[in-house]
Design a protein around this motif. Sequence first.
Motif, PDB file in Angstrom:
ATOM      1  N   ASP A 166       0.819  -1.215   0.000  1.00 12.24           N
ATOM      2  CA  ASP A 166       0.000   0.000   0.000  1.00 12.24           C
ATOM      3  C   ASP A 166       0.850   1.261   0.000  1.00 12.24           C
ATOM      4  OD1 ASP A 166      -2.215  -1.598  -0.017  1.00 12.24           O
ATOM      5  OD2 ASP A 166      -2.539  -1.479   2.149  1.00 12.24           O
ATOM      6  N   THR A 167       1.814   1.339   0.875  1.00 13.51           N
ATOM      7  CA  THR A 167       2.617   2.558   1.003  1.00 13.51           C
ATOM      8  C   THR A 167       3.953   2.460   0.283  1.00 13.51           C
ATOM      9  OG1 THR A 167       3.653   1.759   3.051  1.00 13.51           O
ATOM     10  CG2 THR A 167       1.577   3.005   3.256  1.00 13.51           C
ATOM     11  N   MET A 168       4.382   1.226  -0.028  1.00 12.27           N
ATOM     12  CA  MET A 168       5.691   0.952  -0.629  1.00 12.27           C
ATOM     13  C   MET A 168       6.845   1.365   0.284  1.00 12.27           C
ATOM     14  SD  MET A 168       5.167   1.689  -4.704  1.00 12.27           S
ATOM     15  CE  MET A 168       6.574   0.646  -5.094  1.00 12.27           C
ATOM     16  N   VAL A 169       6.559   1.500   1.575  1.00 12.83           N
ATOM     17  CA  VAL A 169       7.583   1.856   2.546  1.00 12.83           C
ATOM     18  C   VAL A 169       8.048   0.585   3.263  1.00 12.83           C
ATOM     19  CG1 VAL A 169       8.141   3.178   4.625  1.00 12.83           C
ATOM     20  CG2 VAL A 169       6.596   4.142   2.885  1.00 12.83           C
ATOM     21  N   PRO A 170       9.329   0.237   3.194  1.00 15.89           N
ATOM     22  CA  PRO A 170       9.810  -0.973   3.889  1.00 15.89           C
ATOM     23  C   PRO A 170       9.759  -0.791   5.403  1.00 15.89           C
ATOM     24  CG  PRO A 170      11.658   0.269   2.990  1.00 15.89           C
ATOM     25  CD  PRO A 170      10.410   0.931   2.484  1.00 15.89           C
ATOM     26  N   ARG A 171       9.504  -1.876   6.119  1.00 11.98           N
ATOM     27  CA  ARG A 171       9.398  -1.811   7.582  1.00 11.98           C
ATOM     28  C   ARG A 171      10.767  -1.997   8.213  1.00 11.98           C
ATOM     29  NH1 ARG A 171       3.562  -4.698   8.930  1.00 11.98           N
ATOM     30  NH2 ARG A 171       2.380  -3.510   7.387  1.00 11.98           N
ATOM     31  N   HIS A 172      11.601  -0.955   8.034  1.00 12.37           N
ATOM     32  CA  HIS A 172      12.984  -1.018   8.520  1.00 12.37           C
ATOM     33  C   HIS A 172      13.207  -0.130   9.735  1.00 12.37           C
ATOM     34  CE1 HIS A 172      14.813  -2.441   4.410  1.00 12.37           C
ATOM     35  NE2 HIS A 172      13.885  -3.260   4.898  1.00 12.37           N
ATOM     36  N   ARG A 173      12.125   0.468  10.250  1.00  9.04           N
ATOM     37  CA  ARG A 173      12.238   1.353  11.403  1.00  9.04           C
ATOM     38  C   ARG A 173      13.253   2.473  11.145  1.00  9.04           C
ATOM     39  NH1 ARG A 173      11.245  -3.721  13.325  1.00  9.04           N
ATOM     40  NH2 ARG A 173       9.399  -3.896  14.649  1.00  9.04           N
ATOM     41  N   ALA A 174      13.157   3.037   9.950  1.00 13.13           N
ATOM     42  CA  ALA A 174      14.006   4.169   9.574  1.00 13.13           C
ATOM     43  C   ALA A 174      13.205   5.033   8.613  1.00 13.13           C
ATOM     44  CB  ALA A 174      15.303   3.688   8.917  1.00 13.13           C
ATOM     45  N   GLN A 175      13.645   6.263   8.438  1.00 11.18           N
ATOM     46  CA  GLN A 175      12.965   7.189   7.551  1.00 11.18           C
ATOM     47  C   GLN A 175      13.531   7.105   6.135  1.00 11.18           C
ATOM     48  OE1 GLN A 175      10.276   9.168   8.405  1.00 11.18           O
ATOM     49  NE2 GLN A 175      10.383   7.978  10.327  1.00 11.18           N
ATOM     50  N   TYR A 203      -8.814   2.616 -18.941  1.00 13.10           N
ATOM     51  CA  TYR A 203      -7.377   2.893 -19.068  1.00 13.10           C
ATOM     52  C   TYR A 203      -7.068   4.355 -18.802  1.00 13.10           C
ATOM     53  CZ  TYR A 203      -7.455  -1.624 -21.416  1.00 13.10           C
ATOM     54  OH  TYR A 203      -7.632  -2.945 -21.716  1.00 13.10           O
ATOM     55  N   LYS A 204      -5.958   4.576 -18.124  1.00 16.35           N
ATOM     56  CA  LYS A 204      -5.463   5.928 -17.859  1.00 16.35           C
ATOM     57  C   LYS A 204      -3.947   5.942 -18.002  1.00 16.35           C
ATOM     58  CE  LYS A 204      -9.190   7.166 -14.627  1.00 16.35           C
ATOM     59  NZ  LYS A 204      -9.509   7.651 -13.252  1.00 16.35           N
ATOM     60  N   ASP A 205      -3.381   7.130 -17.962  1.00 15.13           N
ATOM     61  CA  ASP A 205      -1.923   7.239 -17.987  1.00 15.13           C
ATOM     62  C   ASP A 205      -1.359   6.627 -16.713  1.00 15.13           C
ATOM     63  OD1 ASP A 205      -2.354   8.614 -20.293  1.00 15.13           O
ATOM     64  OD2 ASP A 205      -1.814  10.581 -19.511  1.00 15.13           O
ATOM     65  N   ILE A 206      -0.200   5.984 -16.833  1.00 12.33           N
ATOM     66  CA  ILE A 206       0.394   5.315 -15.683  1.00 12.33           C
ATOM     67  C   ILE A 206       1.839   5.765 -15.495  1.00 12.33           C
ATOM     68  CG2 ILE A 206      -1.062   3.266 -15.978  1.00 12.33           C
ATOM     69  CD1 ILE A 206       1.486   1.860 -17.094  1.00 12.33           C
ATOM     70  N   ALA A 207       2.377   5.400 -14.341  1.00  9.30           N
ATOM     71  CA  ALA A 207       3.804   5.581 -14.057  1.00  9.30           C
ATOM     72  C   ALA A 207       4.257   4.368 -13.259  1.00  9.30           C
ATOM     73  CB  ALA A 207       4.048   6.863 -13.263  1.00  9.30           C
ATOM     74  N   PHE A 208       5.507   3.992 -13.423  1.00  8.27           N
ATOM     75  CA  PHE A 208       6.080   2.887 -12.646  1.00  8.27           C
ATOM     76  C   PHE A 208       6.808   3.482 -11.447  1.00  8.27           C
ATOM     77  CE2 PHE A 208       5.462   1.181 -16.854  1.00  8.27           C
ATOM     78  CZ  PHE A 208       4.981  -0.094 -16.606  1.00  8.27           C
ATOM     79  N   ARG A 209       6.487   2.955 -10.273  1.00  8.22           N
ATOM     80  CA  ARG A 209       7.065   3.484  -9.034  1.00  8.22           C
ATOM     81  C   ARG A 209       7.781   2.356  -8.306  1.00  8.22           C
ATOM     82  NH1 ARG A 209       1.370   6.220  -8.324  1.00  8.22           N
ATOM     83  NH2 ARG A 209       1.728   8.166  -9.461  1.00  8.22           N
ATOM     84  N   ALA A 210       8.968   2.684  -7.812  1.00  2.01           N
ATOM     85  CA  ALA A 210       9.799   1.665  -7.167  1.00  2.01           C
ATOM     86  C   ALA A 210      10.386   2.186  -5.869  1.00  2.01           C
ATOM     87  CB  ALA A 210      10.925   1.226  -8.099  1.00  2.01           C
ATOM     88  N   THR A 211      10.532   1.260  -4.920  1.00  3.56           N
ATOM     89  CA  THR A 211      11.286   1.531  -3.697  1.00  3.56           C
ATOM     90  C   THR A 211      12.625   0.823  -3.818  1.00  3.56           C
ATOM     91  OG1 THR A 211       9.341   1.791  -2.296  1.00  3.56           O
ATOM     92  CG2 THR A 211      11.381   1.129  -1.203  1.00  3.56           C
ATOM     93  N   PHE A 212      13.721   1.557  -3.588  1.00  2.00           N
ATOM     94  CA  PHE A 212      15.074   0.998  -3.663  1.00  2.00           C
ATOM     95  C   PHE A 212      15.677   0.974  -2.260  1.00  2.00           C
ATOM     96  CE2 PHE A 212      14.448   2.632  -7.942  1.00  2.00           C
ATOM     97  CZ  PHE A 212      14.995   1.646  -8.745  1.00  2.00           C
ATOM     98  N   VAL A 213      16.214  -0.184  -1.875  1.00  2.00           N
ATOM     99  CA  VAL A 213      16.854  -0.336  -0.566  1.00  2.00           C
ATOM    100  C   VAL A 213      18.347  -0.512  -0.758  1.00  2.00           C
ATOM    101  CG1 VAL A 213      17.011  -1.747   1.515  1.00  2.00           C
ATOM    102  CG2 VAL A 213      14.786  -1.358   0.428  1.00  2.00           C
ATOM    103  N   PHE A 268      17.150   4.000   2.230  1.00  2.00           N
ATOM    104  CA  PHE A 268      16.277   3.557   1.145  1.00  2.00           C
ATOM    105  C   PHE A 268      15.495   4.765   0.598  1.00  2.00           C
ATOM    106  CE2 PHE A 268      14.182   2.870   5.217  1.00  2.00           C
ATOM    107  CZ  PHE A 268      12.951   3.509   5.044  1.00  2.00           C
ATOM    108  N   TRP A 269      15.029   4.605  -0.644  1.00  2.00           N
ATOM    109  CA  TRP A 269      14.239   5.646  -1.321  1.00  2.00           C
ATOM    110  C   TRP A 269      12.883   5.049  -1.689  1.00  2.00           C
ATOM    111  CZ3 TRP A 269      19.403   5.377  -1.421  1.00  2.00           C
ATOM    112  CH2 TRP A 269      20.136   6.568  -1.320  1.00  2.00           C
ATOM    113  N   VAL A 270      11.827   5.793  -1.461  1.00  2.00           N
ATOM    114  CA  VAL A 270      10.466   5.304  -1.665  1.00  2.00           C
ATOM    115  C   VAL A 270       9.833   5.964  -2.885  1.00  2.00           C
ATOM    116  CG1 VAL A 270       8.139   5.160  -0.672  1.00  2.00           C
ATOM    117  CG2 VAL A 270      10.157   4.786   0.776  1.00  2.00           C
TER     118      VAL A 270
END
Length: 549
Positions: A30-39, A135-145, A151-153
């Motif tokens: 849902d949030t794409m935020v990893p549960r690493h207890r960091a910002q 159909y609508k315009d889309i974007a690909f979103r990634a979280t990198f650790v 990490f970047w969300v």
Amino acid sequence: MMHVYTLLFIIWTSPVVLGFSSGLVSTSCDTMVPRHRAQAQTVPSPYTVTVDRSSYHAGYTIMVTLQGQSTTFMGFLLQAQEVGGSQPVGTFSVTDGQAQLLSCSGTANSAVSHTSSSSKSSVKVLWHAPASGSYKDIAFRATFVQSMKVFWVQVESATVSYSFISSASCGYSKLCMSQPSNCDPVSSDSCNFISVLASSTNSTFHVEISGQASGYVAVGFSDDQYMGNDDIYICVDGGNGSVQVQHAYAAGAVAPQKLPLGNVSIIQTSITAGIIKCFFSSENTISTQPGKAAATPMYYLLFASGPASGDSIEYHSTKFSSSQKANLRSPQLLLSGSSEPPIVKAHGALMLISWMTTGSIGMLIARYLKAATKGKRCCNKDFWFLAHVTLMSLSVIATSIAFILIFSYFGGWSGGSHPVLGCIVMILALIQPMAAAFRCTPGHKWRFVFNWAHALNALVIKILAVAAIFTGLGLIDTTDSRWLQKVMGGFFAWEVLSFLLYELNVRLCAKDKTEPGSDSKSTEVIFLIIFVLGNVTFLVALLCGIGQS
């Protein structure tokens, strides 16, 4: 007691550690935020998400690449989401052992993550658009650790727009024509595309038009490959991202006459980055003759695009037609094989001959070859003068004929810079012989005024004629390489170099302060022969190109 606390800590942290290393991170969908207890990091990401298409259509596949610019990453989570939304769209497949499929929001294979915590510099996966839906315009979103605390969300790709027009069913459920041949408007921004499908039971037909243009794209239904007696539908840039659909009739090679839109249902339109698209259905009867409907819907398809002023279209900058008539009710792939009308080809050929051979040679003889023909007379006139007058007269006559031919064909004025340049060339070319008829005698004190004005006007004509030829070739050369204009550019460089060499030769002779000898005269004649051969070579190449256009 210490062992108990240690055991509890290991049990509490093990799901986080194991979940991170295995990539089973569905809880972060849902949030794409990893549960690493960091910002999450707020500085620009050293990682990118890139795609191999700028648009998509139902059922299309896009390759998505996750890449580190200067550093590797340990883990990632990737989804496709609607622009402005957060729900996953479409499904993925993987061929890379570093990636695995996840289920997000109850949809299988709607996300991708890593399989291990090993360092990665690049990962490629495939995304598949839904076969149906909204159909609508889309974007690909990634979280990198990068590490447990770095990490970047939601690092985002460029927007991938939805294209409601594609070549997917061409030849199977609709009739299509495009340039370049068999191009797809979904994957190519330079694809000019038309599709038509007429109902076999009633007069309804569906039309798709797509093309890059500064004002409009249009489709015409015609009995031949040329403009005139055509039923036309036009999609015009209406400003503020809107597109207007217009109905018109072209009685000749002039601006089409607008008609009431009639029974037309506009399904979808768009304009993005200069690409105009429209999809509509019509129940209007197609008629290439006013008030008359064809028994069988057999027509040539015409495509045109160009600038517009408000809701009024101007002269097209791109045009082509189908190589044959087609039954609008019969799905097939049509080749674009339009040919310029013979009268247009004749116009172009005469202008090329005028200003690439007779005009150029006549100007060169008057400027540089007086000394080479000194003492040689015919009909009590210097030979160079007779040659100059003859060649320039032929140029004016050929230009006049070309001018009359093209205006008789179009029956009036057409927009664009080419006719403007052509008219100026015609006017200035007529001024030359008229002014020469009233020139002063050679010994008159004001003769130098005529000489300078005559030479300056000739130079202006030459420059404008070359510009007119450039713009004219641009109207008929629809190849991607624009080779006709490139050949014309080579000719222009050749002429400039030739005149510079002649001018240098004149300066050197003047510096020596001697009468030109036989060697100098031979050099000038040799230069003339080389100049003529070069001009004729370029001329033949362009004439062949016009013949094939």
